[in-house]
Motif scaffolding. Sequence first.
Motif, PDB file in Angstrom:
ATOM      1  N   SER A  56       0.808  -1.224   0.000  1.00 10.97           N
ATOM      2  CA  SER A  56       0.000   0.000   0.000  1.00 10.97           C
ATOM      3  C   SER A  56       0.840   1.273   0.000  1.00 10.97           C
ATOM      4  N   SER A  57       2.031   1.233   0.597  1.00 10.28           N
ATOM      5  CA  SER A  57       2.853   2.449   0.678  1.00 10.28           C
ATOM      6  C   SER A  57       4.304   2.064   0.962  1.00 10.28           C
ATOM      7  N   LYS A  58       5.174   3.079   0.998  1.00 11.83           N
ATOM      8  CA  LYS A  58       6.591   2.911   1.317  1.00 11.83           C
ATOM      9  C   LYS A  58       7.255   1.882   0.394  1.00 11.83           C
ATOM     10  N   TYR A  59       7.060   2.069  -0.898  1.00 11.95           N
ATOM     11  CA  TYR A  59       7.609   1.151  -1.889  1.00 11.95           C
ATOM     12  C   TYR A  59       9.129   1.021  -1.770  1.00 11.95           C
ATOM     13  N   ARG A  60       9.818   2.130  -1.622  1.00 16.92           N
ATOM     14  CA  ARG A  60      11.283   2.094  -1.548  1.00 16.92           C
ATOM     15  C   ARG A  60      11.754   1.317  -0.330  1.00 16.92           C
ATOM     16  N   LEU A  61      11.031   1.476   0.782  1.00 17.95           N
ATOM     17  CA  LEU A  61      11.386   0.746   1.994  1.00 17.95           C
ATOM     18  C   LEU A  61      11.179  -0.747   1.783  1.00 17.95           C
ATOM     19  N   PHE A  62      10.039  -1.118   1.222  1.00 18.66           N
ATOM     20  CA  PHE A  62       9.767  -2.519   0.909  1.00 18.66           C
ATOM     21  C   PHE A  62      10.847  -3.081  -0.006  1.00 18.66           C
ATOM     22  N   LYS A  63      11.141  -2.337  -1.062  1.00 17.90           N
ATOM     23  CA  LYS A  63      12.085  -2.820  -2.084  1.00 17.90           C
ATOM     24  C   LYS A  63      13.493  -2.980  -1.522  1.00 17.90           C
ATOM     25  N   SER A  64      13.859  -2.144  -0.554  1.00 18.23           N
ATOM     26  CA  SER A  64      15.204  -2.225   0.009  1.00 18.23           C
ATOM     27  C   SER A  64      15.348  -3.352   1.025  1.00 18.23           C
ATOM     28  N   ILE A  65      14.229  -3.801   1.589  1.00 19.53           N
ATOM     29  CA  ILE A  65      14.278  -4.816   2.640  1.00 19.53           C
ATOM     30  C   ILE A  65      13.901  -6.198   2.132  1.00 19.53           C
ATOM     31  N   VAL A  66      12.870  -6.270   1.301  1.00 18.79           N
ATOM     32  CA  VAL A  66      12.379  -7.566   0.812  1.00 18.79           C
ATOM     33  C   VAL A  66      13.013  -7.855  -0.543  1.00 18.79           C
ATOM     34  N   THR A  67      13.657  -9.007  -0.649  1.00 18.97           N
ATOM     35  CA  THR A  67      14.394  -9.327  -1.867  1.00 18.97           C
ATOM     36  C   THR A  67      13.872 -10.588  -2.534  1.00 18.97           C
ATOM     37  N   ASN A  68      13.643 -10.490  -3.822  1.00 21.96           N
ATOM     38  CA  ASN A  68      13.350 -11.619  -4.695  1.00 21.96           C
ATOM     39  C   ASN A  68      13.235 -11.049  -6.113  1.00 21.96           C
ATOM     40  N   PRO A  69      14.045 -11.505  -7.038  1.00 19.65           N
ATOM     41  CA  PRO A  69      14.048 -10.917  -8.382  1.00 19.65           C
ATOM     42  C   PRO A  69      12.759 -11.147  -9.155  1.00 19.65           C
TER      43      PRO A  69
END
Length: 448
Positions: A56-69
Amino acid sequence: MTEKKINVIILAAGKGLRMCSKYPKVLHLLGNKPILQHVVDLTDSICTKKIYLIYSSKYRLFKSIVTNPNLIWIKQKKILGTGNAIYQIKKILKKNENYLILYGDMPLISKESIKKLISSKEKSSISLLTETITDPKNYGRIIRKKGKIKKIVEHSETSKKQLKINEVNSGIFITSGKCLERWIKKTNNNNKKKEYYITDIINFAYQEKCTISSINPTKKNEIIGINDRFQLSVAEKLYQEKRIKNLILSGVKIHNPSNFNFKGTLKHGENVEIDYGVTLEGLVILGNFVKIEPGCVIKNSIIGNKCHIKAYTIIESATISENCIIGPFSHLRDNTKLEKKVQIGNFVEIKKTTVKNESKIKHLSYLGNAQIGKKVNVGAGTIFCNYDGKIKSNTIIENNVFIGSNCQIIAPIKIANNTIIAAGTTVTKNVNQPSMVYNKKVEIQKKI
């Protein structure tokens, strides 16, 4: 069915206000890994085609923490319920492909249960993961008619009679894109919370006389969701218990399993012994016959065969070879490398230093940015002064050097083989050949 690739939809858009945190609840840590990452990693154990992560929000935070190509990120602009979350991707659903729905706040679900669920879809239009529990609390209830699943009622919508039902909905299910697209269009928000519930599709399937199947998780507590910090602590305990049990069954002797913190990945040899109050974080590799005494903390390190780590030692990003004795109360920091038969003793701190075979630093010393040769002895209270306030400089101590107590080695500096440095000496210049190094005595005349 299990050999065919399926699509996965992970619902992770909840704000998690009950966590009382600035971070989304699914980014809080469980076993030193984000809650959501556990669910994402689960998809690697099944044959997946595409993985849609709805946030829902904080895409950059999600992308920097959760990893899977393989993640495809889908934003849920308005938080209007689980049904609305699925509605975000209705246009990209493939009719002839299957979709597995998972939740970002359910990290304990096992790959065995998911594979079992996928297999059960072969003979049904939709298959659910349900469980019968003694205390249903806030779970949605499974409503059956003549044994067949008729609908799911969310906890906030249940009657007193329905509250007595013990079969609950996990929220996890699998169905085809064709069915999901058709059913999701029928959902509405005519309920107490004014939200669109994905669970409404079960009643639509029943009305169409579709086959609805259900399976139970392979183990208890798999469907526990995390909505607040207390639930996170409960999940942490269950997660730890499961992993520690597996370690013990694989041959690791753990003196007090209830007082052992396991927050990473452990690769180990045989006859490993871990005492109470030990914490392991990140990737830790232990060789054969490693003994770890109480209260130690080991992070992202390699410890070789027959090493003895004494009580309350901290080891971070270090590599230790065979037959070393470390501690008690030692601190090995990043980029420390110990070769064979090295001894590090009480209240010794080492950083960015390599110590070669059979050297000893036994008491109250600090070594930083150094190369220590073979069979070197560093006396109690010795300090390697590697920082001048601007830069950190290197120290090289060659083989068979003896450094007495209470010495200061001022970097950058190099000390030659077989040198003896007397106690209380401050060394400021290179020693280029075997020498006896000592401070000149200063005579103090007393006034008469």
